[in-house]
Design an enzyme around this catalytic site. Sequence first.
Site, mmCIF file in Angstrom:
data_model
loop_
_atom_site.group_PDB
_atom_site.id
_atom_site.type_symbol
_atom_site.label_atom_id
_atom_site.label_comp_id
_atom_site.label_asym_id
_atom_site.label_seq_id
_atom_site.Cartn_x
_atom_site.Cartn_y
_atom_site.Cartn_z
ATOM 1 N N ASP A 95 32.390 52.379 60.017
ATOM 2 C CA ASP A 95 32.918 53.564 59.339
ATOM 3 C C ASP A 95 33.922 54.359 60.148
ATOM 4 O OD1 ASP A 95 31.003 54.612 61.218
ATOM 5 O OD2 ASP A 95 31.079 56.485 60.066
ATOM 6 N N CYS A 108 55.698 38.977 31.630
ATOM 7 C CA CYS A 108 55.462 37.849 32.536
ATOM 8 C C CYS A 108 55.875 38.254 33.943
ATOM 9 C CB CYS A 108 56.246 36.616 32.088
ATOM 10 S SG CYS A 108 58.039 36.838 32.139
ATOM 11 N N ASP A 145 36.120 51.388 64.724
ATOM 12 C CA ASP A 145 35.712 50.126 64.098
ATOM 13 C C ASP A 145 36.871 49.416 63.400
ATOM 14 O OD1 ASP A 145 32.955 50.477 64.753
ATOM 15 O OD2 ASP A 145 32.798 51.908 63.104
ATOM 16 N N CYS A 169 59.584 39.153 34.485
ATOM 17 C CA CYS A 169 59.978 40.521 34.128
ATOM 18 C C CYS A 169 59.665 41.475 35.275
ATOM 19 C CB CYS A 169 59.255 40.971 32.868
ATOM 20 S SG CYS A 169 59.672 40.033 31.384
ATOM 21 N N ASP A 216 27.750 48.558 62.573
ATOM 22 C CA ASP A 216 27.904 49.705 63.451
ATOM 23 C C ASP A 216 26.669 50.587 63.284
ATOM 24 O OD1 ASP A 216 29.226 51.672 65.099
ATOM 25 O OD2 ASP A 216 29.586 52.782 63.246
#
Length: 780
Positions: free
Chosen positions: A677, A99, A681, A102, A505
């Site tokens: 890319d 869970c 950018d 933990c 782009d």
Amino acid sequence: MSILGRAQPVASEAVSAAGCAHCGARLAPGQDRFCCAGCEGAHALVAGLGLSAFYARRETEAGALRPETMVAGLDLAPFAEQLRDGTQRLELVVSGLTCGACIWLVEQALAAEPDVLSARASLSARRLTVTWRGEAARANDIAALLGRLGFRVAPWSPACLRATEDAEGRALTRALGIAAFGSMNIMLISVAVWVGGDMGPSLRHGLHWLAAMIGMPVVLVAGMPFYRSAWAAIRAGRPSMDLAVSLGVLATAAMSLSETLRNGPYTWFDGATMLLALLLAGRVFDRAARRRARQSVAELLALQEGMVTRLLADGHLEAVPAEAVAAGDRVLVSAGERLRLDGVATVDALLDAAATTGESVPRLFAAGDALPAGAVNMGAAFTMTVSAAAKDGSLAAMARLLERAEQAKGRFVAIADRAARFYVPVVHLVAAATFLAWWGLLEAPWQVALVNAVCVLLITCPCALALAVPAVQVVAVGALFRRGVLVTSATALERLATADHVVLDKTGTLTEGRSVLVPDAQDDVVLCRAASMAKASRHPLAQALVRACPDAPLAEGVREIPGQGLECGAARLGSPAFCGLGASADGMTMVLRDGDAAPVSFRFADRMREDAPTAVAALKSLGLSAELLSGDGEGAVAAIAWQAGITDWRSGVDPVAKQARIATLRDEGRHPLMVGDGINDAAALAAAHVSASPAGATDLAQTASDLVLQREGLSALPAAIRIARRAQAIARGNIGFSLVYNAFAVPVAAVGLVTPVIAAVVMASSSLIVVLNALRAAKD
């Protein structure tokens, strides 16, 4: 100071009347708070760390965290990896992570260590990654700390994870087999009671006892998966649906046993056992569906499992596991063999990379190119130099991104979690009210009142809230990965589904990002002279010139003037202005001026990606308007925009202007999808409503993006939007189905129109419906 070797005082908490204060196991006579010395030490350790809140949040099965169940530890120091900065990293598979509490305990306990830099645990993969400063031997101390808390550890591998999942699956299947066998036999006894109208009381009483002898062990043993989960929920103070199932099954069995003892006319052992069989069958199918939904990570990691052939310094070959190969080693890749590791080609290689990028056609990699792990060698055998160990390779990195995207919580998942926590207590109140209404107000026998209350508990199904919404996200992430789209953000699908404008782009996105010489009437001698000078430069246009004449010899005495061009004696090669001509409008022209000879121009073009126009048209058909922003010259941008079918374009746009344009679109209420890319950018990608980067993008661009297109081209982007929209529609549909179903089913059960078996059948069916509906998200 480290807590690994420091004794801790026992926390002064209230004694647990139900079980061990640490692991929750039943206490033996004479035991006060703890079932063993190991649990006492673990409890003291948790208290000493100030992490006692763990006991109020956990959902661990009783006894699962008992430290004395630990097996003698393996020396983990050899499995620690030293990173470039001198720190150590260790990846472990941790048994006992059941869970969020933990996960919280493990990460916080390790964070308390002064030399531990980070500790991150994954619930779905049960993987723990720890980095620290110091010696590799500290790995054993870290394992010892987790062992004292009750968690078992081993070096992480996909095989370890599969072994754990198989053990859980076998336990669930075994319980289903017991329940099915018991229910079938009890049903035969029940049929005899039902059709034996003139059956004497003694025979009927004997059949009831026979049913009890079969039914009670089946209820107690086959129902353990539900009882353990229900007990963990009670201890955590968060009632779950397993608590409702457990109450319903045990109440039905207890009521049947009571009727058997008083020789009543009817018992419901058949209903209790059939109920367990149906619910366990639903649980098995549900688990299979979730495992199928999350198989992307397992399939990805399986690509790097196996043996590889390593070349030794003396020329001999040895077969070693892929995990044992380090960066810099040389390996032999046979024809038809899958690359287990990332590497660099020493010769040209033809590879099928469909497993990771989705490319349907094999691609030729030149000598010196980076080779992706997971690809298959379609040509002759070759050797490659390993560029990254298995833990640091592209497959492991993609697996971590997938795990993060699958586990993190988006808006729908967070809403569903809150709704489910509120929903379960209400169901128990409705069941209690049903019992009191039938027994008190309608003066029905308590057996009838209890049966109706049990039906209310059993027929409720918040699966769309607690399970099917996260399953939709997992299925969609896996489906996109198989189509070559890597989702790196938890909320990417929700945001992608609402995108209404795409900003593209040019270089490297709409185009291949690789300039080529435009065929013209250049003299071969002049071309060779220019290429000889160009070999001294790494400029993209110079390299394109070299590719056009690769056999040209390297000219001597070449001097490069940054931003202008090259000089070699009286010859100049560079921009038109550098060579005494007017400036180029598009920046895609080089000029050679050799002394008094007439200048010769070389024009270049950045080729459009073959699928770019089709992808742009597909995006428009999905309702997105398109816009092109580029820092290139006006002529080059106009040409690419015309070829791609984009009418709204801007040239000469710098990174700041790109980010400002994204901000303007968002201020206007638009939801822009930015696709880029380059490093320039990154700011716009981070500022966009949702962002994507194509294959070959810079690391910075991919880090700033919500989606990474693994295959060449943009064709996967429209498919990703369609899948995202479908996933969000399915998530909303699952939530709506759950609300409508429960609004109808609960009143029907409360007025006594269904039996426990019918309630179980309806509930199991509804569970399967929402899970199967979630699997539809994989369709394009």
